[in-house]
Design an enzyme around this catalytic site. Structure first.
Site, mmCIF file in Angstrom:
data_model
loop_
_atom_site.group_PDB
_atom_site.id
_atom_site.type_symbol
_atom_site.label_atom_id
_atom_site.label_comp_id
_atom_site.label_asym_id
_atom_site.label_seq_id
_atom_site.Cartn_x
_atom_site.Cartn_y
_atom_site.Cartn_z
ATOM 1 N N ASP A 62 0.786 -1.244 0.000
ATOM 2 C CA ASP A 62 0.000 0.000 0.000
ATOM 3 C C ASP A 62 0.821 1.300 0.000
ATOM 4 O O ASP A 62 1.740 1.440 0.811
ATOM 5 C CB ASP A 62 -0.869 0.083 1.259
ATOM 6 C CG ASP A 62 -1.426 -1.247 1.696
ATOM 7 O OD1 ASP A 62 -1.291 -2.226 0.962
ATOM 8 O OD2 ASP A 62 -1.993 -1.294 2.803
HETATM 9 N N1 DQQ Z 1 -1.966 -3.777 4.071
HETATM 10 C C1 DQQ Z 1 -3.398 -3.921 4.076
HETATM 11 C C2 DQQ Z 1 -3.803 -2.988 5.161
HETATM 12 C C3 DQQ Z 1 -2.739 -3.179 6.168
HETATM 13 C C4 DQQ Z 1 -1.515 -3.286 5.339
HETATM 14 C C5 DQQ Z 1 -4.011 -3.623 2.739
HETATM 15 C C6 DQQ Z 1 -0.470 -4.201 5.876
HETATM 16 O O1 DQQ Z 1 -5.077 -3.267 5.689
HETATM 17 O O2 DQQ Z 1 -2.655 -2.093 7.074
HETATM 18 O O3 DQQ Z 1 -3.253 -4.144 1.692
HETATM 19 O O4 DQQ Z 1 0.668 -4.228 5.055
#
Ligand code: DQQ
Length: 577
Positions: A62
């Site tokens: 992300d």
């Molecule tokens: N990636 C998820 C999120 C979390 C993060 C979404 C963890 O919900 O915080 O891809 O790497």
């Protein structure tokens, strides 16, 4: 079996394939313990992009807390500094003056304290009065992945790059109360200030199968109280990750600061659905008195709703850029070669999409996205095609640029809609992707399929077509846009995900034209239909069409002749990163 029943069966099967089989490495927060230290540190260039954001090596996911601050764009992102699969997640940090070329810095936040020892997960930034940026992020506090919300502030506001961030001792700011599933409680949004002087932020969560955006209030940004009800929730959508909530203008295409409100303002709620791994959004009304968001009646508030991007795109985040009065969107384009060894062999995994400006379509029915104008500075050698006729079954090669690393804009025109094929009413219940699966680029149609064959080998052993098909439904027309990875590689890799991604395009065909822009970059094709009304990103791994052996064609497989009004294509330079 009659055709429509076959289609339903196909859709049903596809649903389960998507649900249970896709993205082994991408789809969960499973820690691949044995794979964390296997990093070869050898980064293979094949499939690395030329002008998309990706760090020198290792796993990324992300984009978290992108922001503009004192002339510099900051991109933080989820990063595994030790390996090519998800794990050991830190907030990596890069800065830029143009959203295209980036400088890599040391991670801004990494696990170190009791309130984030097991992980520093996604979140957002907010600029507080006095021009003070603050990061809100999710800390993981135990082996069960229990989650709390923390904050961090820059150690030195006079450092233009804000290299060092401090996590004050009064963390965590928010812990889950009894009513909350503490392993599904994450990714705080950018906070906004109400007229009552209270800050608000949202945290994604889940109750039963109902996805929730929990609302918290604070007067001083330090002490937060949970509101009695979520700002919004939706049945049967599963866990909500990376919620984004922002205003858009009904009057113009400029972006708005997150705290903006008023009569001429609508709100957008975007949720990243853990179960499907797509980013969905609704447009609606935010009642600031009741602190409730209600999607407009025309919106589908669930898995079949509007998506920011109908392809490899997840956990996106927007921010307001005051220097150019625009709202910018960035998303994670996850890999489609999904077994851990693929990532380890490459030495890296994941890229970020090109930052896109985003605004509300004048119809109010959907958003529009377009690559930031700064990307055009990377355009080099240009070729053009003007007023070129493509009869049924014809194609034309776009020569004179580097088709593996290119930006292509094309407008097709046609003289009649008469020949548009009938839309079988039973397809209405299917996802656009299912329809593209059986009405692909080689299935002759009436008006369409026409479009581009990207990342194509000379003799079409492999290619990723991006195209339109126009259908007739009762008194209306329905435009399908596909970005089909099913023939993207002759590599016969059992687990490679080769979906026929697709979305419908809400476009007026009165002037009988359809436009398409594709950003082609070795292992990614990012396409914008009808000026950005529908966007699809495909990750692909060609075996033959690589570097100078790549070709680009425009094609028509419909019985109706189409004309290339304008086609402009550029070789693209590499960006710094
Ligand atoms: N990636 C998820 C999120 C979390 C993060 C979404 C963890 O919900 O915080 O891809 O790497």
């Amino acid at each position: 079996m009659e055709f429509s029943r076959k289609c339903s069966l196909f859709a049903f099967l596809l649903f389960f394939v998507l649900l249970f089989c896709n993205n082994e490495v991408n789809a969960s927060h499973e820690v691949f313990r044995k794979l964390q230290s296997l990093s070869t540190n050898i980064v293979r260039n094949l499939f690395r992009t030329g002008f998309h954001f990706q760090p020198p090596r290792h796993w990324i996911n992300d984009p978290t807390g992108p922001m503009y601050y004192n002339g510099i764009y900051h991109l933080f992102y989820q990063y595994n500094p030790k390996g090519e699969v998800w794990g050991n997640i830190v907030w990596a940090h890069s800065v830029s003056v143009d959203l295209v070329n980036w400088i890599n810095l040391e991670p801004a936040i990494y696990p170190s304290e009791a309130f984030d020892k097991y992980g520093t997960w996604s979140g957002s930034t907010t600029i507080l009065p006095g021009n003070k940026p603050v990061i809100l992020y999710t800390g993981i506090i135990d082996d069960e992945q229990s989650q709390v919300q923390n904050y961090a502030i820059p150690a030195n506001l006079t450092d233009p790059f804000l290299r060092k961030w401090i996590k004050p001792d009064n963390n965590p700011l928010v812990v889950a109360d009894q009513s909350i599933n503490k392993t599904k409680f994450r990714d705080p949004t950018t906070a906004w200030l109400g007229q009552d002087g209270l800050w608000r932020m949202l945290v994604g969560s889940l109750r039963g199968r109902r996805g929730l955006a929990l609302l918290y209030w604070s007067r001083d940004f330090m002490k937060w109280t949970k509101a009695k009800h979520p700002i919004h929730s939706s049945a049967d959508t599963g866990n909500w990750e990376c919620v984004d909530f922002f205003p858009v203008s009904l009057e113009h295409t400029d972006g708005l600061d997150t705290s903006s409100h008023g009569e001429k303002v609508k709100h957008v709620l975007k949720v990243s659905l853990d179960d499907t791994r797509y980013d969905y959004y609704t447009i609606g009304t935010y009642d600031t008195k009741k602190d409730r968001y209600t999607p407009d009646e025309t919106m589908v508030d669930g898995w079949k709703g509007l998506r920011l991007d109908y392809g490899n795109f997840y956990a996106s985040k927007t921010f307001y850029d005051p220097s150019k009065n625009r709202r910018i969107l960035m998303g994670w384009a996850n890999e489609s070669d999904v077994v851990p060894t693929d990532a380890i062999n490459k030495g890296w995994s994941g890229i970020q999409t090109i930052p896109r400006r985003l605004w509300l379509d004048p119809s109010g029915r959907h958003l529009v996205q377009w690559p930031v104008e700064e990307l055009e500075h990377l355009r080099k050698q240009k070729v053009e095609i003007r007023n070129y006729r493509l009869n049924k079954g014809e194609k034309v090669e776009v020569e004179g640029i580097t088709p593996a690393q290119a930006d292509v804009e094309v407008t097709f025109s046609f003289s009649s809609l008469e020949n548009a094929e009938e839309f079988d009413p039973s397809w209405a219940d299917l996802y656009a992707q299912d329809v593209c699966g059986f009405r692909g680029s080689t299935v002759q149609g009436g008006l369409g399929p026409f479009g581009l064959l990207t990342l194509s080998s000379e003799n079409l052993e492999e290619y990723t077509p991006v195209f339109f098909r126009v259908f007739k439904t009762q008194d209306k027309y329905k435009v399908l846009m596909c970005s089909d990875a099913s023939r993207s590689s002759v590599r016969n890799h059992k687990k490679m995900y080769k979906p026929s991604f697709a979305g419908y395009v809400d476009v007026d065909l009165t002037n009988k034209t359809l436009s398409l822009r594709s950003l082609i970059d070795h292992s990614v094709v990012e396409s914008f239909g009808a000026g950005g009304k529908t966007v699809i990103t495909s990750r692909v791994y060609p075996a033959l069409s690589i570097y100078n052996d790549t070709h680009l064609f425009a094609f028509n497989n419909g019985t109706e002749t189409v004309r290339i009004e304008n086609l402009d294509a550029w070789s693209m330079d590499k960006c710094d990163r």
